[in-house]
Design a protein around this motif. Structure first.
Motif, mmCIF file in Angstrom:
data_model
loop_
_atom_site.group_PDB
_atom_site.id
_atom_site.type_symbol
_atom_site.label_atom_id
_atom_site.label_comp_id
_atom_site.label_asym_id
_atom_site.label_seq_id
_atom_site.Cartn_x
_atom_site.Cartn_y
_atom_site.Cartn_z
ATOM 1 N N GLN A 141 -16.924 53.621 -5.618
ATOM 2 C CA GLN A 141 -18.272 53.494 -6.153
ATOM 3 C C GLN A 141 -19.165 52.767 -5.153
ATOM 4 O O GLN A 141 -18.691 51.921 -4.385
ATOM 5 C CB GLN A 141 -18.240 52.718 -7.478
ATOM 6 N N PRO A 142 -20.453 53.071 -5.165
ATOM 7 C CA PRO A 142 -21.363 52.352 -4.267
ATOM 8 C C PRO A 142 -21.383 50.857 -4.583
ATOM 9 O O PRO A 142 -21.502 50.463 -5.742
ATOM 10 C CB PRO A 142 -22.731 52.993 -4.562
ATOM 11 N N LEU A 143 -21.254 50.057 -3.542
ATOM 12 C CA LEU A 143 -21.240 48.610 -3.696
ATOM 13 C C LEU A 143 -22.218 47.971 -2.719
ATOM 14 O O LEU A 143 -22.482 48.518 -1.646
ATOM 15 C CB LEU A 143 -19.835 48.041 -3.410
ATOM 16 N N THR A 144 -22.700 46.798 -3.074
ATOM 17 C CA THR A 144 -23.429 46.007 -2.095
ATOM 18 C C THR A 144 -22.411 45.309 -1.193
ATOM 19 O O THR A 144 -21.229 45.168 -1.533
ATOM 20 C CB THR A 144 -24.300 44.937 -2.770
ATOM 21 N N VAL A 145 -22.881 44.854 -0.051
ATOM 22 C CA VAL A 145 -22.005 44.104 0.856
ATOM 23 C C VAL A 145 -21.488 42.854 0.162
ATOM 24 O O VAL A 145 -20.312 42.490 0.300
ATOM 25 C CB VAL A 145 -22.760 43.744 2.154
ATOM 26 N N GLU A 146 -22.349 42.187 -0.588
ATOM 27 C CA GLU A 146 -21.936 40.970 -1.278
ATOM 28 C C GLU A 146 -20.794 41.239 -2.250
ATOM 29 O O GLU A 146 -19.784 40.520 -2.263
ATOM 30 C CB GLU A 146 -23.127 40.372 -2.019
ATOM 31 N N THR A 147 -20.910 42.285 -3.055
ATOM 32 C CA THR A 147 -19.851 42.626 -4.006
ATOM 33 C C THR A 147 -18.572 42.991 -3.282
ATOM 34 O O THR A 147 -17.469 42.581 -3.677
ATOM 35 C CB THR A 147 -20.300 43.787 -4.910
ATOM 36 N N TRP A 148 -18.696 43.749 -2.214
ATOM 37 C CA TRP A 148 -17.517 44.163 -1.443
ATOM 38 C C TRP A 148 -16.808 42.961 -0.827
ATOM 39 O O TRP A 148 -15.572 42.860 -0.881
ATOM 40 C CB TRP A 148 -17.933 45.155 -0.369
ATOM 41 N N LEU A 149 -17.553 42.033 -0.255
ATOM 42 C CA LEU A 149 -16.939 40.850 0.336
ATOM 43 C C LEU A 149 -16.263 39.999 -0.727
ATOM 44 O O LEU A 149 -15.200 39.405 -0.477
ATOM 45 C CB LEU A 149 -17.990 40.028 1.080
ATOM 46 N N ASN A 150 -16.839 39.948 -1.916
ATOM 47 C CA ASN A 150 -16.188 39.223 -3.016
ATOM 48 C C ASN A 150 -14.877 39.902 -3.391
ATOM 49 O O ASN A 150 -13.873 39.230 -3.655
ATOM 50 C CB ASN A 150 -17.111 39.147 -4.224
ATOM 51 N N GLN A 151 -14.871 41.236 -3.424
ATOM 52 C CA GLN A 151 -13.644 41.959 -3.737
ATOM 53 C C GLN A 151 -12.575 41.750 -2.670
ATOM 54 O O GLN A 151 -11.379 41.852 -2.951
ATOM 55 C CB GLN A 151 -13.934 43.452 -3.892
ATOM 56 N N CYS A 152 -13.029 41.462 -1.437
ATOM 57 C CA CYS A 152 -12.094 41.208 -0.326
ATOM 58 C C CYS A 152 -11.773 39.724 -0.172
ATOM 59 O O CYS A 152 -11.173 39.322 0.845
ATOM 60 C CB CYS A 152 -12.678 41.751 0.978
#
Length: 438
Positions: A141-152
């Motif tokens: 799903q499309p994510l913001t960089v902030e959300t992606w970094l939190n997931q990582c």
């Protein structure tokens, strides 16, 4: 001979024109302004005589299309690349740190580089292992960089020291607004692609000298024409799929195909009376993102490096122009840059200069007693154009078979960069060539 009209004289338009001209296609390039370069050009500062770019650009070793374009027009030797990736940073309280990747196979060069990076901890280094799986399998799903970094599981410390500066510099957006898939694309190509992909490079001449003059000569040498001050204010599509471009005040150009490389707002105005509903809807969703460049001429040299990243300040980079460019007369001309600078655009020039000097003195010990001789603020209000996360960018092809799009804002798979612009120009030229081969 088939004839292609190209609207716009930046990296996208000129690279498309060069590619077509080289293949024997007659090209007419039309640029509305009196100079070529689009959103990447240079000019002479009248006070100092120095060459000033409208915005400082860094290149990367993975900019393969850009390097190819410059090689074709004969100016690739005006780019200088590091031997290996290295960026020095300065923080007002924490001082200097350096991120450098040694000449080792991937991913060992990254591991050793981050291990030596004083701005992060060992725990941050261990958290980097969560990044690589996401590069192999991007988010569904499309994510913001902030959300992606939190997931990582990336910590605030490594975000402040590395991820956020990288996102802002490359995507010209803050992590809460930037699309993660663009940052992932940069990571794949620069840090996990062929060796030396992450090396930073810079033009040793002004941007206009780097590419606009030589591209124009190349096009004209191959029987094409380049016209500045030629604003296209209308398109007419004929039943045989040829196009007529109306130029102010009462002139027109007829072509077999057209490549539009102008920014989204200008393209929306040009196509407003034509049946491109989906494209026009997408164009209406673009918003500009600005970049501020504060040029400071000082009475003494205070920086030995060609560029320096800043952490914990309003400005994000310092570029040392005498170390970067051959086109300099003054011994100390620094450019401080703030990307995604919407929050600073309401400041006056005087306030921005004071802000830059404050950051300079907070991060460079030699700057404490330096005197300002001259300053110039450049507000590139539409440096790049962004879509809301999850909104797909338009492809090179349109609903008309002979009308194509190019530009860093189109669907290149990359963020709005010079490399994206050149790739899009090449792609549009290739589509036009295939049109003539059918």
């Amino acid at each position: 001979m088939k004839h292609v009209a190209i609207i716009g004289g930046g990296f996208a338009g000129l690279s498309a024109a060069v590619r077509l001209a080289e293949k024997g296609v007659r090209v007419t390039l039309l640029e509305g302004r009196k100079h070529l370069g689009g959103r990447a050009y240079s000019f002479t500062d009248r006070t100092t005589g120095d060459t000033v770019d409208n915005g400082q650009h860094l290149f990367m070793g993975c900019y393969h299309s850009t390097i190819d374009f410059l090689q074709r027009i004969g100016t690739a030797d005006r780019l200088h690349f590091q031997d290996r990736f290295q960026i020095d940073f300065s923080h007002p309280q924490d001082g200097l740190s350096r991120l450098a990747f040694p000449s080792l196979p991937s991913p060992f060069h990254l591991l050793l580089g981050f291990l030596r990076f004083q701005a992060i901890t060992t725990a941050d280094l261990l958290r980097l292992r969560h990044i690589k799986p996401h590069l192999k399998t991007p988010p569904a799903q499309p994510l913001t960089v902030e959300t992606w970094l939190n997931q990582c599981y990336q910590s605030p410390q490594i975000r402040q020291a590395f991820w956020d500066p990288l996102c802002i510099a490359v995507l010209n957006e803050y992590p809460q607004n930037a699309p993660a898939h663009h940052l992932i694309a940069v990571l794949r190509e620069a840090f996990f692609g062929p060796p030396n992909g992450a090396r930073m490079g810079y033009a040793q001449v002004g941007l206009s000298t780097l590419y606009t003059h030589h591209a124009q000569r190349f096009i004209e040498k191959h029987s094409g024409s380049v016209r500045t001050g030629a604003t296209v204010n209308g398109l007419v599509f004929s039943p045989d799929n040829t196009l007529r471009l109306h130029i102010k005040p009462d002139e027109s150009v007829q072509a077999n195909a057209c490549i539009c490389t102008i920014p989204p707002p200008a393209l929306a105005r040009l196509l407003a009376n034509h049946p491109f509903p989906d494209l026009l809807t997408t164009l209406s969703h673009y918003t500009p993102s600005p970049i501020l460049s504060i040029n400071l001429w000082l009475n003494s040299s205070i920086l030995d490096l060609p560029f320096l990243g800043l952490l914990g300040t309003d400005m994000e980079w310092i570029f040392n122009k005498p170390r970067l460019s051959r086109d300099q007369n003054q011994a100390c001309h620094l450019v401080l840059v703030a990307s995604a600078a919407r929050h600073l655009m309401h400041f006056s020039d005087t306030e921005l200069i004071d802000l830059a000097l404050k950051d300079l003195r907070a991060t460079l010990p030699k700057a404490q007693n330096v005197e300002l001789l001259h300053a110039r603020v450049i507000r590139e209000k539409r440096a790049t154009f962004s879509l809301p996360v999850g909104t797909p960018a338009p492809d090179v092809q349109t609903d008309h078979p002979n009308l194509f799009l190019a530009g860093d804002w189109t669907n290149t798979g990359l963020p709005s960069t010079i490399e994206g612009a050149v790739r899009s120009g090449y792609s549009a030229a290739d589509h036009a060539m295939r049109l003539f081969q059918t």
